[in-house]
Design an enzyme around this catalytic site. Structure first.
Site, PDB file in Angstrom:
ATOM      1  N   CYS A  97      -2.598  69.419  36.025  1.00 38.62           N
ATOM      2  CA  CYS A  97      -2.492  67.986  35.022  1.00 38.62           C
ATOM      3  C   CYS A  97      -2.069  68.427  33.605  1.00 38.62           C
ATOM      4  O   CYS A  97      -0.834  67.865  33.621  1.00 38.62           O
ATOM      5  CB  CYS A  97      -3.699  67.376  35.305  1.00 38.62           C
ATOM      6  SG  CYS A  97      -4.608  68.426  33.799  1.00 38.62           S
ATOM      7  N   SER A 106      -4.581  60.766  38.911  1.00 38.57           N
ATOM      8  CA  SER A 106      -3.456  60.369  38.671  1.00 38.57           C
ATOM      9  C   SER A 106      -3.507  58.778  38.324  1.00 38.57           C
ATOM     10  O   SER A 106      -4.635  58.330  38.106  1.00 38.57           O
ATOM     11  CB  SER A 106      -3.108  60.249  40.904  1.00 38.57           C
ATOM     12  OG  SER A 106      -3.508  59.108  41.308  1.00 38.57           O
ATOM     13  N   THR A 107      -2.672  58.783  37.964  1.00 42.13           N
ATOM     14  CA  THR A 107      -2.852  57.600  36.790  1.00 42.13           C
ATOM     15  C   THR A 107      -2.570  56.280  37.438  1.00 42.13           C
ATOM     16  O   THR A 107      -3.230  55.469  37.581  1.00 42.13           O
ATOM     17  CB  THR A 107      -0.686  57.602  36.419  1.00 42.13           C
ATOM     18  OG1 THR A 107      -1.066  58.699  35.233  1.00 42.13           O
ATOM     19  CG2 THR A 107      -1.112  56.500  34.976  1.00 42.13           C
ATOM     20  N   SER A 158      -5.775  51.641  38.945  1.00 40.63           N
ATOM     21  CA  SER A 158      -6.593  50.706  39.430  1.00 40.63           C
ATOM     22  C   SER A 158      -9.083  50.561  39.122  1.00 40.63           C
ATOM     23  O   SER A 158      -9.722  49.927  39.699  1.00 40.63           O
ATOM     24  CB  SER A 158      -6.459  51.418  41.001  1.00 40.63           C
ATOM     25  OG  SER A 158      -7.052  52.321  41.346  1.00 40.63           O
ATOM     26  N   GLU A 216       5.323  63.158  37.946  1.00 38.35           N
ATOM     27  CA  GLU A 216       4.789  64.602  37.877  1.00 38.35           C
ATOM     28  C   GLU A 216       4.649  64.683  39.906  1.00 38.35           C
ATOM     29  O   GLU A 216       4.715  64.328  40.347  1.00 38.35           O
ATOM     30  CB  GLU A 216       3.050  64.208  37.724  1.00 38.35           C
ATOM     31  CG  GLU A 216       2.221  65.511  37.561  1.00 38.35           C
ATOM     32  CD  GLU A 216       1.459  64.853  37.259  1.00 38.35           C
ATOM     33  OE1 GLU A 216       0.370  66.070  36.498  1.00 38.35           O
ATOM     34  OE2 GLU A 216       0.641  63.827  38.001  1.00 38.35           O
ATOM     35  N   ASP A 243     -10.433  76.675  50.554  1.00 35.13           N
ATOM     36  CA  ASP A 243     -10.758  75.340  50.347  1.00 35.13           C
ATOM     37  C   ASP A 243      -9.718  74.699  49.514  1.00 35.13           C
ATOM     38  O   ASP A 243      -8.792  74.154  50.200  1.00 35.13           O
ATOM     39  CB  ASP A 243     -12.123  74.919  49.627  1.00 35.13           C
ATOM     40  CG  ASP A 243     -12.272  73.855  50.238  1.00 35.13           C
ATOM     41  OD1 ASP A 243     -11.253  73.288  51.094  1.00 35.13           O
ATOM     42  OD2 ASP A 243     -13.194  72.477  48.871  1.00 35.13           O
ATOM     43  N   LYS A 260     -17.838  62.650  42.987  1.00 39.40           N
ATOM     44  CA  LYS A 260     -17.605  62.246  44.310  1.00 39.40           C
ATOM     45  C   LYS A 260     -16.064  62.933  43.874  1.00 39.40           C
ATOM     46  O   LYS A 260     -15.276  62.993  43.337  1.00 39.40           O
ATOM     47  CB  LYS A 260     -16.813  61.105  44.106  1.00 39.40           C
ATOM     48  CG  LYS A 260     -16.161  60.289  45.674  1.00 39.40           C
ATOM     49  CD  LYS A 260     -15.889  60.592  46.620  1.00 39.40           C
ATOM     50  CE  LYS A 260     -14.073  60.350  46.551  1.00 39.40           C
ATOM     51  NZ  LYS A 260     -13.925  60.740  47.413  1.00 39.40           N
ATOM     52  N   GLU A 316      -8.586  60.915  32.419  1.00 46.18           N
ATOM     53  CA  GLU A 316      -7.366  61.810  32.247  1.00 46.18           C
ATOM     54  C   GLU A 316      -6.894  61.783  33.422  1.00 46.18           C
ATOM     55  O   GLU A 316      -7.252  62.045  34.603  1.00 46.18           O
ATOM     56  CB  GLU A 316      -8.352  62.985  32.707  1.00 46.18           C
ATOM     57  CG  GLU A 316      -7.690  64.447  32.026  1.00 46.18           C
ATOM     58  CD  GLU A 316      -7.521  65.247  32.557  1.00 46.18           C
ATOM     59  OE1 GLU A 316      -5.958  64.557  32.527  1.00 46.18           O
ATOM     60  OE2 GLU A 316      -7.361  66.394  32.506  1.00 46.18           O
ATOM     61  N   THR A 369      -4.581  55.705  40.354  1.00 45.05           N
ATOM     62  CA  THR A 369      -5.464  56.179  40.951  1.00 45.05           C
ATOM     63  C   THR A 369      -6.685  55.586  39.551  1.00 45.05           C
ATOM     64  O   THR A 369      -7.576  54.574  39.836  1.00 45.05           O
ATOM     65  CB  THR A 369      -6.084  56.599  41.382  1.00 45.05           C
ATOM     66  OG1 THR A 369      -5.534  56.942  42.328  1.00 45.05           O
ATOM     67  CG2 THR A 369      -7.651  56.882  41.810  1.00 45.05           C
ATOM     68  N   GLY A 370      -6.161  55.933  38.197  1.00 45.94           N
ATOM     69  CA  GLY A 370      -6.951  55.360  37.059  1.00 45.94           C
ATOM     70  C   GLY A 370      -6.682  54.104  36.863  1.00 45.94           C
ATOM     71  O   GLY A 370      -7.928  53.267  35.884  1.00 45.94           O
ATOM     72  N   LEU A 395     -10.182  66.189  49.601  1.00 45.07           N
ATOM     73  CA  LEU A 395      -9.025  67.753  49.811  1.00 45.07           C
ATOM     74  C   LEU A 395      -9.856  68.851  49.216  1.00 45.07           C
ATOM     75  O   LEU A 395      -9.688  70.291  49.982  1.00 45.07           O
ATOM     76  CB  LEU A 395      -7.895  67.850  48.753  1.00 45.07           C
ATOM     77  CG  LEU A 395      -6.539  66.118  49.564  1.00 45.07           C
ATOM     78  CD1 LEU A 395      -5.575  66.033  48.540  1.00 45.07           C
ATOM     79  CD2 LEU A 395      -6.547  66.615  51.123  1.00 45.07           C
TER      80      LEU A 395
END
Length: 504
Positions: free
Chosen positions: A295, A240-241, A246, A394, A100, A186, A261, A243-244, A190
């Site tokens: 990360c 990711s920063t 938002s 990153e 996967d 959730k 994190e 998304t964190g 991917l």
């Protein structure tokens, strides 16, 4: 080897396999072959509603006695049963993980041991929680006594990444359930396959319905409505920063706590008194393990100028010797990155670095022997300046950038020159120096004479834009507990603050 088939699963809501309301699916792509090997259900806001309702019900069922207010020992039994099933199904789960997300099979198998270990560890902590209840407070007045209760925070939303699909999910699932919370997981679109198998294991062990709900789907369609849902009491996110940020914004509207994190661009400092071969291997492991998709990857190498030439010469030779292959090939040490998008992103970082004037010492292209799959040869990039994108951003792929230094102070200054603060490593035979550097790092995790070991017992998390809050260890359990003080007046005397009305 027999062909691995991806089981056809639905969403897992209220203990039942449930078709998504809009009947959407997403393809599962094997990153080693680029073939579609199955489908996962794609949840939307309608499914989030159902899952939150199921989690709320499970929290309050039988006035909470079934789960939230049950003893920690009761919850521990389920966690141990899950751990035993993971161990029993280890090879099947490892195969699914590798096909996967593309990580070498040996690594995926190691992850499954850690998954079982994490459930075991939090089962112990759940039991220990019973003894810690009503911990007495030492108060300055003997007319009062007080104690503390630790209660589950409630319904939690857990949003997890694709680099350790099951392990990173379990870092959140195990402590949240141990604490008595009910949860909605959730996973990343991917790589969700093993998280759906966790749902199957929950069915097998008879976990009470609604205690853990699992929604696969896109971040925008399933993650966002979960993060902003008024009946979710806390959001815990790894990713990711951007998304964190938002998630934090939407949680702020409801004054909802979050633990985050996020990204990293961690340094590894190599002093001139090291055993070079040993230091070379740790430097590689710190950046190329898990196909470079970590990360906490120590992806900025700071090497003392006195040994730099010899060190880089050996580092390039060792790196060219890494076995890059299909994750199922014997001895594979680097598989494909997770997706086409990630593959293109990594290649772009390398070409941008070259355009900015850096030197690509090796790698950064498709290996000649692999015509298909999202493979990238591990790259080592030198002649880097601190203003370059490759130093600051990153990559999340097997790319290491290098700078030299002459003094300890200069090394520390360069190490801390980042918006991130997840981890840092220092390699030196002078342990006093290692101690000084450990204290000077602006990071939540420090490794001395190694890089990337991770133990369930030790706190994990960062500073600066790498987020806040800690996972793992006792700190991981605290994440899901609310503290309540109870204070009691124990004197026979009246309080006596107000005068009694005079007797008539």
């Amino acid at each position: 080897m027999a062909a691995i088939t991806v089981p056809r699963r639905q969403l897992f809501i209220g203990g039942q396999w449930t078709e998504p309301v809009r009947r959407k699916t997403l393809p599962v792509v094997n990153p080693a072959t680029e073939d579609i090997i199955g489908y996962i259900p794609a949840a939307t806001s309608e499914d989030v509603e159902l899952a939150v309702e199921a989690a709320r019900k499970a929290l309050t069922r039988n006035k909470g006695k079934d789960w939230a207010k049950a003893s920690g020992a009761v919850r521990a039994k389920y966690l141990r049963a899950i751990a035993a099933k993971v161990t029993e199904r280890k090879s099947e789960l490892a195969n699914l993980e590798a096909i996967d997300c593309g990580k070498p099979l040996d690594e995926a198998a190691w992850d499954m041991d850690d998954v079982a270990g994490c459930f075991e560890y939090y089962a112990d902590l759940a039991e220990g929680l019973d003894a810690k209840q009503k911990a007495p407070l030492s108060l300055p007045l003997d007319t009062f006594k007080g104690y503390v209760l630790k209660e589950p925070i409630g319904v939690v939303g857990l949003i997890t990444p694709w680099n350790y699909p099951l392990l990173m999910a379990v870092w959140k699932v195990a402590p949240s359930l141990a604490a008595g919370c009910t949860a909605i997981l959730k996973p990343s679109e991917l790589a969700s396959v093993t998280c759906l198998e966790l749902a199957d294991i929950c069915c097998e062990v008879g976990l009470p319905p609604g205690v853990l709900n699992i929604l696969t789907g896109l971040g925008a369609e399933a993650g966002a409505p979960l993060a902003s849902h008024p009946h979710v009491d806390k959001i815990v996110f790894t990713g990711s920063t951007a998304t964190g940020s938002s998630i934090m914004t939407s949680a702020a509207q409801l004054v909802k706590p979050v633990s985050l994190e996020l990204g990293g661009k961690s340094p590894i400092i190599v002093f001139d008194d090291v055993e070079i071969d040993k230091a070379v291997e740790w430097t590689m492991f710190g950046c190329f393990w898990t196909n470079g998709q970590i990360c906490s990857a120590t992806s900025r190498l700071l090497v003392h100028e006195r040994i730099a030439d010899e060190f880089l010469d050996k580092l390039v030779k060792w790196t060219k010797n890494i076995k890059i292959s299909d994750p199922f090939e014997e001895g594979c040490r680097l598989g494909p990155v997770v997706s086409k998008g990630q593959y293109e992103r990594v290649l772009k970082f390398v070409s941008n670095a070259r355009n900015e004037g850096a030197t690509v010492l090796c790698g950064g292209t498709r290996p000649k022997h692999l015509k298909k799959g999202y493979y990238v040869e591990p790259a080592i990039i030198s002649n880097v300046t601190t203003s370059m994108e490759i130093w600051r951003e990153e990559v999340f792929g097997p790319v290491l950038c290098v700078k030299t230094f002459s003094t300890e102070d200069e090394a520390i200054q360069l190490a801390n020159d980042s918006q991130y603060g997840l981890a840092g490593a220092v390699l030196s035979n002078d342990l006093e120096r290692c101690d000084r550097v450990s204290k000077a790092f602006e990071a939540g995790i420090v490794w001395v004479n190694c890089s990337q070991p991770c133990f369930t017992q030790a706190p994990w998390g960062g500073t600066k834009r790498s987020g806040f809050g800690r996972e793992l260890g006792e700190w991981g359990l605290e994440n899901y507990l609310s503290v309540k003080q109870v204070t009691q007046y124990i004197s026979d005397e009246p309080w006596g603050w107000y005068k009694a009305p005079s007797k008539l």
